[in-house]
Write a protein that holds these residues in place. Structure first.
Motif, PDB file in Angstrom:
ATOM      1  N   TYR A 102     -24.556 -45.775   7.561  1.00  0.00           N
ATOM      2  CA  TYR A 102     -25.849 -45.663   7.114  1.00  0.00           C
ATOM      3  C   TYR A 102     -26.554 -47.401   7.104  1.00  0.00           C
ATOM      4  O   TYR A 102     -25.336 -48.388   6.830  1.00  0.00           O
ATOM      5  CB  TYR A 102     -26.319 -45.249   6.050  1.00  0.00           C
ATOM      6  CG  TYR A 102     -25.725 -45.057   5.193  1.00  0.00           C
ATOM      7  CD1 TYR A 102     -26.069 -46.261   4.511  1.00  0.00           C
ATOM      8  CD2 TYR A 102     -24.638 -44.832   4.200  1.00  0.00           C
ATOM      9  CE1 TYR A 102     -25.148 -46.329   1.851  1.00  0.00           C
ATOM     10  CE2 TYR A 102     -24.181 -45.183   3.448  1.00  0.00           C
ATOM     11  CZ  TYR A 102     -24.380 -46.083   2.200  1.00  0.00           C
ATOM     12  OH  TYR A 102     -23.289 -46.153   1.497  1.00  0.00           O
ATOM     13  N   LEU A 103     -27.685 -47.632   7.199  1.00  0.00           N
ATOM     14  CA  LEU A 103     -27.643 -48.754   7.122  1.00  0.00           C
ATOM     15  C   LEU A 103     -28.841 -49.099   5.510  1.00  0.00           C
ATOM     16  O   LEU A 103     -29.555 -48.438   5.296  1.00  0.00           O
ATOM     17  CB  LEU A 103     -28.899 -49.849   7.917  1.00  0.00           C
ATOM     18  CG  LEU A 103     -28.257 -49.191   9.668  1.00  0.00           C
ATOM     19  CD1 LEU A 103     -29.649 -48.877  10.681  1.00  0.00           C
ATOM     20  CD2 LEU A 103     -26.814 -50.753  10.011  1.00  0.00           C
ATOM     21  N   LEU A 104     -28.187 -50.338   4.975  1.00  0.00           N
ATOM     22  CA  LEU A 104     -28.827 -50.171   3.403  1.00  0.00           C
ATOM     23  C   LEU A 104     -29.432 -50.840   3.594  1.00  0.00           C
ATOM     24  O   LEU A 104     -29.032 -52.380   3.657  1.00  0.00           O
ATOM     25  CB  LEU A 104     -27.883 -49.807   2.604  1.00  0.00           C
ATOM     26  CG  LEU A 104     -28.927 -50.158   1.084  1.00  0.00           C
ATOM     27  CD1 LEU A 104     -29.477 -49.652   0.615  1.00  0.00           C
ATOM     28  CD2 LEU A 104     -27.131 -50.544   0.313  1.00  0.00           C
ATOM     29  N   SER A 105     -31.447 -51.930   2.939  1.00  0.00           N
ATOM     30  CA  SER A 105     -31.694 -52.595   3.772  1.00  0.00           C
ATOM     31  C   SER A 105     -32.664 -52.287   1.349  1.00  0.00           C
ATOM     32  O   SER A 105     -32.775 -51.591   0.857  1.00  0.00           O
ATOM     33  CB  SER A 105     -33.140 -52.785   4.092  1.00  0.00           C
ATOM     34  OG  SER A 105     -32.342 -52.957   4.803  1.00  0.00           O
ATOM     35  N   ILE A 106     -32.670 -53.039   0.893  1.00  0.00           N
ATOM     36  CA  ILE A 106     -32.261 -53.289  -0.110  1.00  0.00           C
ATOM     37  C   ILE A 106     -33.117 -54.711  -0.909  1.00  0.00           C
ATOM     38  O   ILE A 106     -32.646 -56.106  -0.655  1.00  0.00           O
ATOM     39  CB  ILE A 106     -31.175 -52.927  -1.193  1.00  0.00           C
ATOM     40  CG1 ILE A 106     -31.272 -52.646  -3.413  1.00  0.00           C
ATOM     41  CG2 ILE A 106     -29.680 -54.316  -1.396  1.00  0.00           C
ATOM     42  CD1 ILE A 106     -30.450 -52.604  -4.015  1.00  0.00           C
ATOM     43  N   ALA A 107     -34.588 -55.022  -1.833  1.00  0.00           N
ATOM     44  CA  ALA A 107     -34.454 -55.660  -2.102  1.00  0.00           C
ATOM     45  C   ALA A 107     -34.967 -55.503  -3.835  1.00  0.00           C
ATOM     46  O   ALA A 107     -35.157 -54.500  -4.275  1.00  0.00           O
ATOM     47  CB  ALA A 107     -36.093 -55.625  -1.835  1.00  0.00           C
ATOM     48  N   LEU A 108     -34.328 -56.900  -4.457  1.00  0.00           N
ATOM     49  CA  LEU A 108     -33.524 -56.576  -6.100  1.00  0.00           C
ATOM     50  C   LEU A 108     -34.879 -57.745  -7.163  1.00  0.00           C
ATOM     51  O   LEU A 108     -34.768 -59.365  -6.273  1.00  0.00           O
ATOM     52  CB  LEU A 108     -32.560 -57.493  -5.310  1.00  0.00           C
ATOM     53  CG  LEU A 108     -31.125 -56.450  -5.061  1.00  0.00           C
ATOM     54  CD1 LEU A 108     -30.103 -57.899  -4.598  1.00  0.00           C
ATOM     55  CD2 LEU A 108     -31.124 -55.314  -5.859  1.00  0.00           C
ATOM     56  N   ILE A 129     -32.547 -46.817   3.446  1.00  0.00           N
ATOM     57  CA  ILE A 129     -31.755 -46.503   3.917  1.00  0.00           C
ATOM     58  C   ILE A 129     -31.995 -45.630   5.337  1.00  0.00           C
ATOM     59  O   ILE A 129     -32.717 -45.017   5.084  1.00  0.00           O
ATOM     60  CB  ILE A 129     -30.541 -45.742   3.464  1.00  0.00           C
ATOM     61  CG1 ILE A 129     -29.963 -45.899   2.384  1.00  0.00           C
ATOM     62  CG2 ILE A 129     -29.729 -44.581   4.120  1.00  0.00           C
ATOM     63  CD1 ILE A 129     -29.275 -45.109   1.219  1.00  0.00           C
ATOM     64  N   THR A 130     -31.268 -46.310   6.298  1.00  0.00           N
ATOM     65  CA  THR A 130     -31.424 -45.738   7.709  1.00  0.00           C
ATOM     66  C   THR A 130     -30.101 -45.428   7.895  1.00  0.00           C
ATOM     67  O   THR A 130     -29.525 -45.936   7.698  1.00  0.00           O
ATOM     68  CB  THR A 130     -31.863 -46.623   9.481  1.00  0.00           C
ATOM     69  OG1 THR A 130     -32.711 -47.169   8.651  1.00  0.00           O
ATOM     70  CG2 THR A 130     -32.143 -46.426   9.839  1.00  0.00           C
ATOM     71  N   ALA A 131     -30.282 -43.804   7.958  1.00  0.00           N
ATOM     72  CA  ALA A 131     -28.482 -43.158   8.138  1.00  0.00           C
ATOM     73  C   ALA A 131     -28.526 -42.755  10.265  1.00  0.00           C
ATOM     74  O   ALA A 131     -29.397 -42.653  10.430  1.00  0.00           O
ATOM     75  CB  ALA A 131     -28.908 -41.513   7.654  1.00  0.00           C
ATOM     76  N   THR A 191     -32.204 -41.292  10.938  1.00  0.00           N
ATOM     77  CA  THR A 191     -33.848 -41.016  10.030  1.00  0.00           C
ATOM     78  C   THR A 191     -33.513 -42.023   8.877  1.00  0.00           C
ATOM     79  O   THR A 191     -32.696 -42.780   8.623  1.00  0.00           O
ATOM     80  CB  THR A 191     -33.488 -39.941   9.454  1.00  0.00           C
ATOM     81  OG1 THR A 191     -34.407 -39.873   8.376  1.00  0.00           O
ATOM     82  CG2 THR A 191     -31.739 -40.046   8.801  1.00  0.00           C
ATOM     83  N   GLN A 192     -34.658 -42.565   7.946  1.00  0.00           N
ATOM     84  CA  GLN A 192     -35.159 -43.883   7.478  1.00  0.00           C
ATOM     85  C   GLN A 192     -36.348 -43.305   5.878  1.00  0.00           C
ATOM     86  O   GLN A 192     -37.188 -42.345   6.525  1.00  0.00           O
ATOM     87  CB  GLN A 192     -35.735 -44.689   7.895  1.00  0.00           C
ATOM     88  CG  GLN A 192     -35.842 -45.846   6.417  1.00  0.00           C
ATOM     89  CD  GLN A 192     -36.548 -46.698   7.339  1.00  0.00           C
ATOM     90  OE1 GLN A 192     -37.701 -46.768   8.343  1.00  0.00           O
ATOM     91  NE2 GLN A 192     -36.049 -48.257   7.406  1.00  0.00           N
ATOM     92  N   ASP A 193     -35.442 -42.903   5.080  1.00  0.00           N
ATOM     93  CA  ASP A 193     -36.463 -43.342   3.913  1.00  0.00           C
ATOM     94  C   ASP A 193     -36.184 -44.074   2.698  1.00  0.00           C
ATOM     95  O   ASP A 193     -34.846 -44.541   2.496  1.00  0.00           O
ATOM     96  CB  ASP A 193     -35.686 -41.789   3.232  1.00  0.00           C
ATOM     97  CG  ASP A 193     -36.407 -40.716   3.830  1.00  0.00           C
ATOM     98  OD1 ASP A 193     -37.895 -40.672   3.609  1.00  0.00           O
ATOM     99  OD2 ASP A 193     -36.393 -39.564   3.839  1.00  0.00           O
ATOM    100  N   MET A 194     -37.194 -44.484   2.619  1.00  0.00           N
ATOM    101  CA  MET A 194     -37.263 -45.191   0.770  1.00  0.00           C
ATOM    102  C   MET A 194     -37.068 -44.905   0.058  1.00  0.00           C
ATOM    103  O   MET A 194     -38.196 -44.471  -0.498  1.00  0.00           O
ATOM    104  CB  MET A 194     -38.561 -46.410   1.654  1.00  0.00           C
ATOM    105  CG  MET A 194     -38.401 -47.191   0.726  1.00  0.00           C
ATOM    106  SD  MET A 194     -39.953 -48.790   1.557  1.00  0.00           S
ATOM    107  CE  MET A 194     -39.399 -49.458   2.751  1.00  0.00           C
ATOM    108  N   LEU A 195     -37.219 -45.542  -1.016  1.00  0.00           N
ATOM    109  CA  LEU A 195     -37.198 -45.470  -2.546  1.00  0.00           C
ATOM    110  C   LEU A 195     -36.798 -46.479  -2.667  1.00  0.00           C
ATOM    111  O   LEU A 195     -37.189 -47.862  -3.259  1.00  0.00           O
ATOM    112  CB  LEU A 195     -35.521 -45.113  -3.036  1.00  0.00           C
ATOM    113  CG  LEU A 195     -35.634 -43.167  -3.055  1.00  0.00           C
ATOM    114  CD1 LEU A 195     -35.381 -42.761  -1.529  1.00  0.00           C
ATOM    115  CD2 LEU A 195     -34.113 -42.794  -4.160  1.00  0.00           C
TER     116      LEU A 195
END
Length: 337
Positions: free
Chosen positions: A92-98, A141-143, A51-55
């Protein structure tokens, strides 16, 4: 991961090595985040659930929220989806745009929020990506979870006569969000500082029902988590199952703070029923399974409340008020658009 240099801050390599690699150290397949992929290995008779959710800042959280809270919530909302599927989280995989002006201290605190929750539920960071942005701070995050082959709980299994349950209490986070925007609502709703802090904390740090979720599969006909509001998410479940439902206001579990708020201002019911951010579970259970299902909830120390019943009216959701008349909501759920 691409080589990107963030001016006035750590390089991407340093961010991964110093901030995020410690979150992956106990999972061998993550390889210390030193590779471009992770290894997941499972024995036969296991399915993986993804599953994947973006914040996004200013959409899903306030930019000045605590970085611990932001990290915690980013993972929690994904674990809630896994719980609704009956899956035990693995990684989980974490992708983060800073944003380019982000500080190292912010990253350290965000990672601590992730660590707190992953330690509590027994999963690990296994990879992801980092980049800079001229836009808002964004975390995706993709869990990943696992369960017995063919045992995933979905939305399409509900049948007429099933009992509808929810975990926890409903409406806390929605009212917390309103208070986060406008503290003067405390007076309108008759709440004290303790009530306000409780509701805001429920918005900032949802509690995914992880342990209960991965143990409930054998009793449940359909389920989903409540992310956009009880009324709207129940309608989504019913639409997929081609059924309807009736729930009653006086059966919906409320915290003391929400109970006080709706007593003092009936307009607060709209947010309670359709405001979102609960991250509790809606669960449909056949009557023959109810006793064992309720026993499981007690074993898992999970609060469970029967709020209504599934019927055959096809996508028609009836909400019965205290006066036994149907409640009409201005909208059934929160919309991101």
């Amino acid at each position: 991961m691409h080589d990107t240099y963030f001016k006035n801050m750590l390089s991407e390599h340093q961010i991964i090595r110093k901030i995020f690699a410690p979150l992956a150290k106990d999972y061998p397949g993550a390889m210390g985040l030193l590779d471009d992929a992770a290894l997941l290995r499972y024995v036969d008779q296991k399915d993986l659930v993804v599953t994947q959710d973006m914040l996004v800042a200013d959409i899903h959280f306030f930019p000045d929220d605590s970085p611990r809270d932001i990290g915690y919530k980013a993972l929690a909302v994904n674990l809630s989806d896994l719980a609704a599927k009956g899956a035990k989280p693995v990684g989980y995989l974490l992708s983060i745009a800073l944003p380019r002006n982000i500080k190292e201290a912010w990253l350290v605190e965000c990672a601590e929020g992730l660590r707190m929750l992953q330690s509590a539920v027994g999963c690990h960071l296994i990879g992801g990506d980092t980049t800079s942005t001229d836009g808002p701070l964004t975390l995706s995050i993709t869990a990943i979870g696992h369960l017995k082959t063919g045992c995933m709980i979905n939305r399409e299994g509900a049948g007429a006569g099933d009992m509808i349950y929810v975990t926890g209490t409903i409406g806390d986070a929605a009212l917390g969000l309103h208070l986060r925007k406008d503290a003067d609502l405390c007076q309108d709703w008759g709440l004290n500082t303790e009530h306000s802090n409780f509701l805001i904390s429920r918005y900032l740090r949802p509690q995914p029902r992880v342990e209960f979720g991965y143990q409930m599969e054998r009793y449940v006909s359909a389920a989903m988590d409540i992310s956009d509001g009880l009324a709207g998410d129940l309608q989504k479940l019913c639409a997929v199952s081609n059924v309807g439902a009736t729930i009653e206001i006086n059966q919906i579990p409320l915290s003391q703070a929400v109970h006080i708020a709706v007593q003092n201002n009936q307009n607060a019911w709209q947010a309670v029923l359709a405001g979102g951010d609960d991250y509790e579970l809606i669960i449909c259970v056949m009557p023959s399974q109810v006793k064992d299902f309720e026993n499981l909830a007690r074993t898992c120390n999970t609060t469970l409340t029967h709020i209504g019943q599934v019927n055959g009216s096809r996508d028609n959701i009836n909400i019965i008020g205290l006066d036994q008349l149907n409640i009409e909501l201005s909208n059934l759920s929160y919309s991101h658009f």
